[in-house]
Design a protein around this motif. Sequence first.
Motif, PDB file in Angstrom:
ATOM      1  N   ALA A 136     -68.217  42.709  -6.607  1.00 28.44           N
ATOM      2  CA  ALA A 136     -68.880  41.368  -5.525  1.00 28.44           C
ATOM      3  C   ALA A 136     -67.912  41.712  -4.203  1.00 28.44           C
ATOM      4  N   GLY A 137     -66.576  42.136  -4.832  1.00 26.43           N
ATOM      5  CA  GLY A 137     -65.578  42.285  -3.746  1.00 26.43           C
ATOM      6  C   GLY A 137     -64.601  43.068  -4.196  1.00 26.43           C
ATOM      7  N   PRO A 138     -65.102  44.268  -3.314  1.00 29.28           N
ATOM      8  CA  PRO A 138     -64.122  45.450  -4.000  1.00 29.28           C
ATOM      9  C   PRO A 138     -63.234  45.558  -3.799  1.00 29.28           C
ATOM     10  N   GLN A 139     -61.952  45.856  -4.083  1.00 35.45           N
ATOM     11  CA  GLN A 139     -60.500  46.033  -4.223  1.00 35.45           C
ATOM     12  C   GLN A 139     -60.191  47.848  -3.233  1.00 35.45           C
ATOM     13  N   SER A 140     -60.883  48.988  -3.165  1.00 32.59           N
ATOM     14  CA  SER A 140     -60.362  49.768  -2.170  1.00 32.59           C
ATOM     15  C   SER A 140     -61.165  49.463  -1.267  1.00 32.59           C
ATOM     16  N   ARG A 141     -60.414  50.122   0.140  1.00 35.73           N
ATOM     17  CA  ARG A 141     -60.404  50.559   1.393  1.00 35.73           C
ATOM     18  C   ARG A 141     -62.399  51.192   1.647  1.00 35.73           C
ATOM     19  N   GLN A 142     -62.271  52.409   0.569  1.00 39.29           N
ATOM     20  CA  GLN A 142     -63.085  53.072   0.766  1.00 39.29           C
ATOM     21  C   GLN A 142     -64.591  52.298   0.281  1.00 39.29           C
ATOM     22  N   LEU A 143     -64.846  51.672  -0.339  1.00 36.61           N
ATOM     23  CA  LEU A 143     -65.254  50.875  -1.221  1.00 36.61           C
ATOM     24  C   LEU A 143     -66.118  49.924  -0.643  1.00 36.61           C
ATOM     25  N   LEU A 174     -72.615  60.914  -4.382  1.00 36.33           N
ATOM     26  CA  LEU A 174     -72.190  61.721  -5.939  1.00 36.33           C
ATOM     27  C   LEU A 174     -70.433  60.629  -5.703  1.00 36.33           C
ATOM     28  N   ALA A 175     -69.561  60.584  -4.563  1.00 38.09           N
ATOM     29  CA  ALA A 175     -68.246  59.718  -4.441  1.00 38.09           C
ATOM     30  C   ALA A 175     -68.471  58.628  -4.438  1.00 38.09           C
ATOM     31  N   TYR A 176     -69.863  57.652  -4.041  1.00 37.02           N
ATOM     32  CA  TYR A 176     -69.942  56.651  -4.171  1.00 37.02           C
ATOM     33  C   TYR A 176     -69.586  55.997  -5.628  1.00 37.02           C
ATOM     34  N   LEU A 177     -70.230  56.798  -5.891  1.00 35.39           N
ATOM     35  CA  LEU A 177     -70.186  56.846  -8.255  1.00 35.39           C
ATOM     36  C   LEU A 177     -69.141  56.530  -8.211  1.00 35.39           C
ATOM     37  N   LYS A 178     -68.378  57.313  -7.829  1.00 39.16           N
ATOM     38  CA  LYS A 178     -66.821  57.139  -9.059  1.00 39.16           C
ATOM     39  C   LYS A 178     -66.003  56.163  -7.999  1.00 39.16           C
ATOM     40  N   ALA A 179     -66.322  56.370  -6.734  1.00 41.40           N
ATOM     41  CA  ALA A 179     -65.268  55.095  -6.064  1.00 41.40           C
ATOM     42  C   ALA A 179     -66.151  53.779  -7.284  1.00 41.40           C
ATOM     43  N   MET A 180     -67.286  53.310  -6.931  1.00 49.44           N
ATOM     44  CA  MET A 180     -67.300  52.281  -8.078  1.00 49.44           C
ATOM     45  C   MET A 180     -67.145  52.049 -10.000  1.00 49.44           C
ATOM     46  N   LEU A 181     -67.374  53.493 -10.142  1.00 46.19           N
ATOM     47  CA  LEU A 181     -66.917  52.934 -11.732  1.00 46.19           C
ATOM     48  C   LEU A 181     -65.220  52.882 -11.963  1.00 46.19           C
ATOM     49  N   LEU A 182     -64.593  53.949 -11.026  1.00 48.04           N
ATOM     50  CA  LEU A 182     -63.365  54.281 -10.732  1.00 48.04           C
ATOM     51  C   LEU A 182     -62.671  52.203 -11.020  1.00 48.04           C
ATOM     52  N   GLU A 183     -63.282  51.521 -10.105  1.00 50.19           N
ATOM     53  CA  GLU A 183     -62.634  49.818  -9.894  1.00 50.19           C
ATOM     54  C   GLU A 183     -63.211  49.198 -11.282  1.00 50.19           C
ATOM     55  N   ARG A 184     -63.929  49.919 -12.196  1.00 53.91           N
ATOM     56  CA  ARG A 184     -64.145  49.532 -13.323  1.00 53.91           C
ATOM     57  C   ARG A 184     -63.700  50.387 -14.817  1.00 53.91           C
ATOM     58  N   ASN A 185     -62.952  50.978 -13.603  1.00 55.62           N
ATOM     59  CA  ASN A 185     -61.767  51.605 -15.128  1.00 55.62           C
ATOM     60  C   ASN A 185     -62.328  52.890 -15.904  1.00 55.62           C
ATOM     61  N   HIS A 186     -63.097  53.468 -14.713  1.00 53.97           N
ATOM     62  CA  HIS A 186     -64.143  54.329 -15.620  1.00 53.97           C
ATOM     63  C   HIS A 186     -64.058  55.907 -14.682  1.00 53.97           C
ATOM     64  N   ARG A 187     -64.000  56.789 -15.143  1.00 56.40           N
ATOM     65  CA  ARG A 187     -64.330  57.773 -14.166  1.00 56.40           C
ATOM     66  C   ARG A 187     -64.923  58.820 -14.383  1.00 56.40           C
ATOM     67  N   TYR A 188     -66.202  59.445 -13.477  1.00 58.41           N
ATOM     68  CA  TYR A 188     -66.896  59.807 -13.802  1.00 58.41           C
ATOM     69  C   TYR A 188     -66.964  61.610 -12.885  1.00 58.41           C
ATOM     70  N   PRO A 193     -69.126  62.861 -18.007  1.00 59.17           N
ATOM     71  CA  PRO A 193     -69.772  61.500 -17.449  1.00 59.17           C
ATOM     72  C   PRO A 193     -69.562  60.618 -17.523  1.00 59.17           C
ATOM     73  N   GLY A 194     -68.798  60.319 -18.461  1.00 63.88           N
ATOM     74  CA  GLY A 194     -68.417  59.210 -19.024  1.00 63.88           C
ATOM     75  C   GLY A 194     -69.608  58.184 -19.912  1.00 63.88           C
ATOM     76  N   VAL A 195     -69.295  57.046 -19.218  1.00 63.55           N
ATOM     77  CA  VAL A 195     -69.683  55.877 -18.919  1.00 63.55           C
ATOM     78  C   VAL A 195     -71.342  55.398 -18.738  1.00 63.55           C
ATOM     79  N   VAL A 196     -71.625  56.418 -18.552  1.00 60.19           N
ATOM     80  CA  VAL A 196     -73.492  56.672 -17.470  1.00 60.19           C
ATOM     81  C   VAL A 196     -74.072  56.994 -19.244  1.00 60.19           C
ATOM     82  N   ILE A 197     -73.529  58.043 -19.821  1.00 58.45           N
ATOM     83  CA  ILE A 197     -74.698  58.620 -21.021  1.00 58.45           C
ATOM     84  C   ILE A 197     -74.719  56.856 -21.731  1.00 58.45           C
ATOM     85  N   GLU A 198     -74.439  56.582 -21.867  1.00 57.25           N
ATOM     86  CA  GLU A 198     -74.291  55.588 -23.207  1.00 57.25           C
ATOM     87  C   GLU A 198     -75.153  54.394 -22.534  1.00 57.25           C
ATOM     88  N   PRO A 199     -75.915  54.153 -24.359  1.00 57.08           N
ATOM     89  CA  PRO A 199     -77.082  53.442 -24.043  1.00 57.08           C
ATOM     90  C   PRO A 199     -77.237  52.433 -23.823  1.00 57.08           C
TER      91      PRO A 199
END
Length: 233
Positions: A136-143, A174-188, A193-199
């Motif tokens: 709801a409140g992203p930390q990175s300026r980019q996000l 792609l850049a948006y997705l990477k930034a979004m996941l990184l704030e949740r401590n996931h790398r893509y 691809p990491g977490v996106v393949i999880e059920p």
Amino acid sequence: MNLVLLVEGAETEPRVYEAWLRHRLPALHRVANVADLTADGYVLVSGKGYPSCYRRIAGLLQDIEANPGRVQELWICIDSDEDTYEARYAEVDRAVQAELQNTRMARTNPSLEIRILIQHCCIETWFLGHDGFLRAGPQSRQLVDFKRFHDVSTDDPERMGTYPGYVTRASFHLAYLKAMLLERNHRYTKQRPGVVIEPSYFEALRARRARTKHLASFQHLLDALRAADPVGP
């Protein structure tokens, strides 16, 4: 049921579709070639990018024709990139119809179902549909800037354009997705691809589609999976 999938990419899509099939169609097992299919199996082929993926269509149709009745479904999974959904679908369909003219498929495999699944604009666009990942409140300026441009947690990711400074929609998504996941401590990455393949991630996308009617192109994948397993959840 036996299934053949042609996916556009060489890295992300093979990993994602294999994981999603394992989740949604667990009875299917992967084999290397069409000739190896017996019952409840699938073959997954990478098209090695666009437009080279079109060159694989002829070979797959020939393999299916050489094994009459063995394959019930052929899925062709391709990004729309900068095209509209309709334009890319029509382009793929023309390629398929042109190659079918060089086969006797109407006689050898009359019940073959060919599904064209367009990832609009790319598979990362679908991944942005997990509305529980964007803070709801992203930390990175980019996000913060990305969210102000298009809030993918409330607005349809498929309707998102290109942020200034990015050459293509796909590169921005792609850049948006990477930034979004990184704030949740996931790398893509494409390779990991990491977490996106999880059920649970797939189910969140399915729930988003059901709740909001966003991700319209994702619905065609859901329909294909439901047709393959009509009694599934």
